[in-house]
Write a protein that holds these residues in place. Sequence first.
Motif, PDB file in Angstrom:
ATOM      1  N   ILE A  88       0.839  -1.204   0.000  1.00 51.62           N
ATOM      2  CA  ILE A  88       0.000   0.000   0.000  1.00 51.62           C
ATOM      3  C   ILE A  88       0.872   1.253   0.000  1.00 51.62           C
ATOM      4  N   ALA A  89       1.937   1.222   0.808  1.00 50.99           N
ATOM      5  CA  ALA A  89       2.851   2.367   0.870  1.00 50.99           C
ATOM      6  C   ALA A  89       3.517   2.613  -0.476  1.00 50.99           C
ATOM      7  N   VAL A  90       3.864   1.527  -1.182  1.00 49.15           N
ATOM      8  CA  VAL A  90       4.447   1.658  -2.520  1.00 49.15           C
ATOM      9  C   VAL A  90       3.446   2.324  -3.453  1.00 49.15           C
ATOM     10  N   ARG A  91       2.222   1.816  -3.454  1.00 46.93           N
ATOM     11  CA  ARG A  91       1.197   2.371  -4.339  1.00 46.93           C
ATOM     12  C   ARG A  91       1.012   3.861  -4.102  1.00 46.93           C
ATOM     13  N   GLU A  92       0.915   4.253  -2.846  1.00 44.39           N
ATOM     14  CA  GLU A  92       0.692   5.658  -2.524  1.00 44.39           C
ATOM     15  C   GLU A  92       1.905   6.508  -2.865  1.00 44.39           C
ATOM     16  N   ALA A  93       3.106   5.966  -2.648  1.00 40.37           N
ATOM     17  CA  ALA A  93       4.322   6.709  -2.976  1.00 40.37           C
ATOM     18  C   ALA A  93       4.458   6.924  -4.474  1.00 40.37           C
ATOM     19  N   LEU A  94       3.931   5.992  -5.263  1.00 42.74           N
ATOM     20  CA  LEU A  94       3.998   6.114  -6.711  1.00 42.74           C
ATOM     21  C   LEU A  94       2.925   7.044  -7.270  1.00 42.74           C
ATOM     22  N   GLY A  95       2.007   7.469  -6.414  1.00 49.67           N
ATOM     23  CA  GLY A  95       0.997   8.432  -6.837  1.00 49.67           C
ATOM     24  C   GLY A  95      -0.332   7.838  -7.233  1.00 49.67           C
ATOM     25  N   PHE A  96      -0.510   6.525  -7.027  1.00 46.66           N
ATOM     26  CA  PHE A  96      -1.794   5.899  -7.345  1.00 46.66           C
ATOM     27  C   PHE A  96      -2.747   6.115  -6.167  1.00 46.66           C
ATOM     28  N   LYS A  97      -3.796   6.874  -6.404  1.00 45.52           N
ATOM     29  CA  LYS A  97      -4.706   7.185  -5.309  1.00 45.52           C
ATOM     30  C   LYS A  97      -5.649   6.046  -4.977  1.00 45.52           C
ATOM     31  N   ASN A  98      -5.859   5.139  -5.904  1.00 45.12           N
ATOM     32  CA  ASN A  98      -6.745   4.022  -5.609  1.00 45.12           C
ATOM     33  C   ASN A  98      -6.172   2.722  -6.158  1.00 45.12           C
ATOM     34  N   ASN A 113      12.703  -1.428  -3.961  1.00 46.77           N
ATOM     35  CA  ASN A 113      13.654  -2.309  -3.296  1.00 46.77           C
ATOM     36  C   ASN A 113      12.898  -3.538  -2.767  1.00 46.77           C
ATOM     37  N   LEU A 114      13.143  -4.696  -3.358  1.00 44.73           N
ATOM     38  CA  LEU A 114      12.392  -5.894  -2.970  1.00 44.73           C
ATOM     39  C   LEU A 114      12.754  -6.365  -1.571  1.00 44.73           C
ATOM     40  N   SER A 115      13.949  -6.099  -1.123  1.00 47.63           N
ATOM     41  CA  SER A 115      14.306  -6.450   0.262  1.00 47.63           C
ATOM     42  C   SER A 115      13.433  -5.680   1.232  1.00 47.63           C
ATOM     43  N   TRP A 116      13.213  -4.402   0.931  1.00 47.34           N
ATOM     44  CA  TRP A 116      12.329  -3.604   1.777  1.00 47.34           C
ATOM     45  C   TRP A 116      10.899  -4.126   1.689  1.00 47.34           C
ATOM     46  N   LEU A 117      10.436  -4.428   0.488  1.00 45.57           N
ATOM     47  CA  LEU A 117       9.056  -4.879   0.307  1.00 45.57           C
ATOM     48  C   LEU A 117       8.787  -6.165   1.079  1.00 45.57           C
ATOM     49  N   GLU A 120      15.507   0.902   2.322  1.00 47.86           N
ATOM     50  CA  GLU A 120      14.554   1.926   1.937  1.00 47.86           C
ATOM     51  C   GLU A 120      13.663   1.427   0.804  1.00 47.86           C
ATOM     52  N   MET A 121      12.494   2.031   0.691  1.00 46.72           N
ATOM     53  CA  MET A 121      11.544   1.609  -0.338  1.00 46.72           C
ATOM     54  C   MET A 121      12.129   1.746  -1.735  1.00 46.72           C
ATOM     55  N   ARG A 122      12.715   2.917  -2.024  1.00 46.25           N
ATOM     56  CA  ARG A 122      13.270   3.203  -3.340  1.00 46.25           C
ATOM     57  C   ARG A 122      14.515   4.059  -3.177  1.00 46.25           C
ATOM     58  N   PRO A 123      15.453   3.964  -4.114  1.00 44.63           N
ATOM     59  CA  PRO A 123      16.626   4.840  -4.062  1.00 44.63           C
ATOM     60  C   PRO A 123      16.201   6.301  -4.118  1.00 44.63           C
ATOM     61  N   ALA A 124      17.045   7.175  -3.585  1.00 44.27           N
ATOM     62  CA  ALA A 124      16.700   8.596  -3.519  1.00 44.27           C
ATOM     63  C   ALA A 124      16.381   9.171  -4.896  1.00 44.27           C
ATOM     64  N   ALA A 125      17.077   8.703  -5.919  1.00 42.42           N
ATOM     65  CA  ALA A 125      16.873   9.236  -7.273  1.00 42.42           C
ATOM     66  C   ALA A 125      15.541   8.825  -7.863  1.00 42.42           C
TER      67      ALA A 125
END
Length: 238
Positions: free
Chosen positions: A21-31, A71-75, A81-86
């Motif tokens: 869910i956190a990944v989805r929201e971080a990527l900008g998917f509202k639903n 980052n699959l280790s995080w998932l 971290e979820m994703r690299p800073a870049a």
Amino acid sequence: MGTSGMSEEKAYLKPIGRRLIAVREALGFKNREDFALAYGAPRKTFEKYEQGLSELPTKLMLWLRDQYDVNLSWLISGDGEMRPAASRAPAVVNELDDGMVRIKHYNVSAAAGTGLVPVDEHEEQDDIILARSFLRRLGAAPDQSQVIFARGESMLPTIPDGSLLLIDRSKTHLVEGGVFVFRVGEGIKVKRARWRADQRIDLLSDNQLAGYPPETYTRDEIASIVPLGRVMCVMRVP
């Protein structure tokens, strides 16, 4: 095994679901529905993943890694971290507050004939705003959609010269009879795809009566054909 044993066995999926869910929201998917649409799975399937009721398939995890640099280790475990800073900027930057979506319009033409310049080497010209509900009915993923011109007459009457094509860049799996934008060599073309029994592939024009025969590629040549996305809608001036 009793009911309590089964629930304990699946308990490890709950935090994975919360991280999804956190990944989805971080990527900008509202639903959830739009996220499932981008991946190509039913909404109810994603609901089970997010609720920790089903294990995440390897295909989904690889898609998150390759498409969004997750980052699959995080998932899986929460480590790192979820994703690299870049990569932390939301993938969806075209969401508007009133149910509308801003689609990038690229100043490039896909040829319904000889190939023209590649899609991804040009900046957008003007954005086009469409209703999210309209894209949903088409089955198009909003964050993977873009609009380009079509030039030429080889796809008449389906695609008149000068039409705007709404393409979904996430749909690159060739569906028999579907219309796709292909990168072929140094240019791009709009064609239908047809697999042959001898493992060759035909790129077909709808306007064959006007002298546009199928373009046949051998098994060795198929690697030079790259599907860039499926045409979801043709827009033109009447």
